[in-house]
Design an enzyme around this catalytic site. Sequence first.
Site, PDB file in Angstrom:
ATOM      1  N   GLU A   1       6.080   3.682 -26.838  1.00 45.00           N
ATOM      2  CA  GLU A   1       5.677   4.718 -25.878  1.00 45.00           C
ATOM      3  C   GLU A   1       6.297   4.446 -24.512  1.00 45.00           C
ATOM      4  OE1 GLU A   1       1.469   4.841 -25.235  1.00 45.00           O
ATOM      5  OE2 GLU A   1       1.613   6.308 -23.617  1.00 45.00           O
TER       6      GLU A   1
ATOM      7  N   ASP B   1       0.335   2.422 -25.744  1.00 42.14           N
ATOM      8  CA  ASP B   1      -0.679   1.836 -24.870  1.00 42.14           C
ATOM      9  C   ASP B   1      -2.073   1.976 -25.485  1.00 42.14           C
ATOM     10  OD1 ASP B   1       1.241   1.182 -23.035  1.00 42.14           O
ATOM     11  OD2 ASP B   1       0.995   3.038 -21.877  1.00 42.14           O
TER      12      ASP B   1
ATOM     13  N   ASP C   1      -4.704   3.235 -24.524  1.00 41.25           N
ATOM     14  CA  ASP C   1      -5.494   4.207 -23.761  1.00 41.25           C
ATOM     15  C   ASP C   1      -5.460   5.565 -24.475  1.00 41.25           C
ATOM     16  OD1 ASP C   1      -2.948   5.124 -23.355  1.00 41.25           O
ATOM     17  OD2 ASP C   1      -2.881   4.644 -21.215  1.00 41.25           O
TER      18      ASP C   1
ATOM     19  N   ASP D   1      -3.784   8.344 -23.890  1.00 42.29           N
ATOM     20  CA  ASP D   1      -2.448   8.856 -24.171  1.00 42.29           C
ATOM     21  C   ASP D   1      -1.814   8.126 -25.350  1.00 42.29           C
ATOM     22  OD1 ASP D   1      -2.697  10.654 -22.176  1.00 42.29           O
ATOM     23  OD2 ASP D   1      -1.376   9.624 -20.748  1.00 42.29           O
TER      24      ASP D   1
END
Length: 655
Positions: free
Chosen positions: A441, A514, A516, A518
């Site tokens: 990413e 990540d 998180d 996203d």
Amino acid sequence: MAGKEYSAEDIRILEGLDAVRLRPGMYIGSTGVKGLHHILWEIVDNAIDEAANGYATRIEVKLYKDGSASVEDNGRGIPTDIHPQTGVSGVEVVFTQLHAGGKFDEHNYSFSGGLHGVGASVTNALSEWLKVEVYRGTVYKMFFRSYFDEAADKMMSGVPEGHLVDTGVKTDKTGTFVHFKPDASVFDTVVFNFEAVSKRLKELAFLNKGLEINLVDERVEEGRPPVSVNYKFDGGLHDFCIYLNEGKAPLYPDPIGYRAEKDGILIEFAIQHTGEFTESLFSFVNNIPTPEGGFHETGFRTGLTKSLNDVARSLGILKEKDANLLGEDFREGLTAILSIKMKNVQFEGQTKTKLGNAEARQPVETATVEGIGALFSDPKKKSVFEEIVKKAQGAARVRIAARQAKEVARAKNSIDSLTLVGKLSACTGKKPELNELFIVEGDSAGGTAKQARVRQTQAILPLRGKPLNVEKKRIDQVLANEEIRTIISALGAGYGSDFDMDDLKYHKVIILSDADQDGMHIRCILLTFFFRYMRELINNGNVYIGMPPLYKVYKKDVVEYAYDDAELQKKIEIVGKGYQIQRYKGLGEMSAEQLWETTMDPARRNLIRVNIEDAAEAEQMVTALMGDRVEARKEFLARNANFNKVDTFIDRVNL
Ligand code: TSJ
């Protein structure tokens, strides 16, 4: 007993029934549980015909404790008068003569059912006994029995115990009652399956609008009331369509239906689009399911495509310059029931469930075009039509994007594809089984990973840009995505039905995003994509999720990494007094060295293998997890929370 008044002709007829006993499979397919039900359906079909011809409104099927079954209708009653050709009653002909159904009344039996169309005499031949009652002013009765004749040393099948008798007992009702006991010496099992019987009766009730069908099961524990179900659908196929779409999200509230007769063929259909992506067409000929399709389905599909394009143009939704939408576009998420009734049906195919009558195609096509045209000439229906076209246009986008992606994958050696895989930092090793593709990413993390990697076996593909919101984006947009097309190119194995593991260039595909929101979205997009278009990759366990640490706990030159909060506590204890904590918000915050030792080094990293054995379940889950309907997703999660596999998967997705 039978015999004394019988002519040579009668004996020939009864020998016909002996032939049925000798080779039951020839007449009813098998002597297994299917064959057992077949002899019930032969009787039910006759009652259904009476209803289809407009003479009966109610049918009752009963299952008894002794293993027998009965069927009763409130029609005209099987003709009781003497049949001129044989000199015996219509009732007797029906139960003793093979293929007797309809012979004496072509017109009324024009749409006769029955998978093999062998008729009620076969049921009689394979029953221990059979009793028939006809109600026509008075009650008529006749009884048949199969038995072993010691003197003749042979089995006697379906032999009448006397001719049809008018009992003289007055009755107000009209109709036919047939009660029979399947012969346990013929069938492997003589236990009727309630679920199977009730499912088919429900289907028949849908297919025959307004007909009331009652099923009573008396095979219950002593002292308990019989189990009974009642089916009656005044909406017919319309109701069938609503029933089939339960649990799906219809694009418009009411199914669209039509009924017409063309060239002696009765044609009926109902359709309703949903948010699903697959087509479900259920077709029937003379109430018999035709899962293998045939000419009626061809005509229907052609008619649908033609008429929906025509309407789209006439309403100005498709402009002159626009290309027609394809049939498959209009059929995405379509639930449809097509039911036709015709004479001289020819069944073909593997399981004899494909309509072979070519003459059915054109009338069905014409009726479909006519029906759709007529329905949408109503201006009130315009919004419904707009939903259909919107859905089809979405499907067309998927199709076009898919084709583009396919072309990219196909042209993997062309210059075109080289520009697409431009962002890929390939590895130098040429052994796919050792090679790993990191899908990373973000460009900056991609750059770090590129520095950190072992060139020989590790390739890096950075995914640029903001993550797509999977819940709002459809798979067509996922496919139209350049990054996805790059992945297809990089893996080199094609996708969808063309996907070929043998061409796979990397045996480990590692998603590195990540920890998180996203990052989770990116994982979801990629997993959905792999599920749908490279399912084998998942099934083979080639897809992994990389686990970057969430925390770094350090003091001078002591460094520990923690992958979750629980681990953080342990690591704090290990490092001891004076520790410091760094919380990684993203991969980009790590140095190449840190990324290597925590996430990429095969000796030290933690990988999670995405391993779903049951691809079908996985697909359902992806749909539920990512589909339009929030409730469906919640329901799904609630239902499957205890399934180990799924549970694990959800954990993994939500890392
Ligand atoms: F055949 C059978 F035993 F399987 C059977 C037939 C079983 C059951 C439950 C019902 C029937 C059946 C047959 N119900 N209704 C009829 N109707 C006729 O056979 C019939 C009646 C009148 C006329 C006519 O032209 O007047 C013609 C027919 C074929």
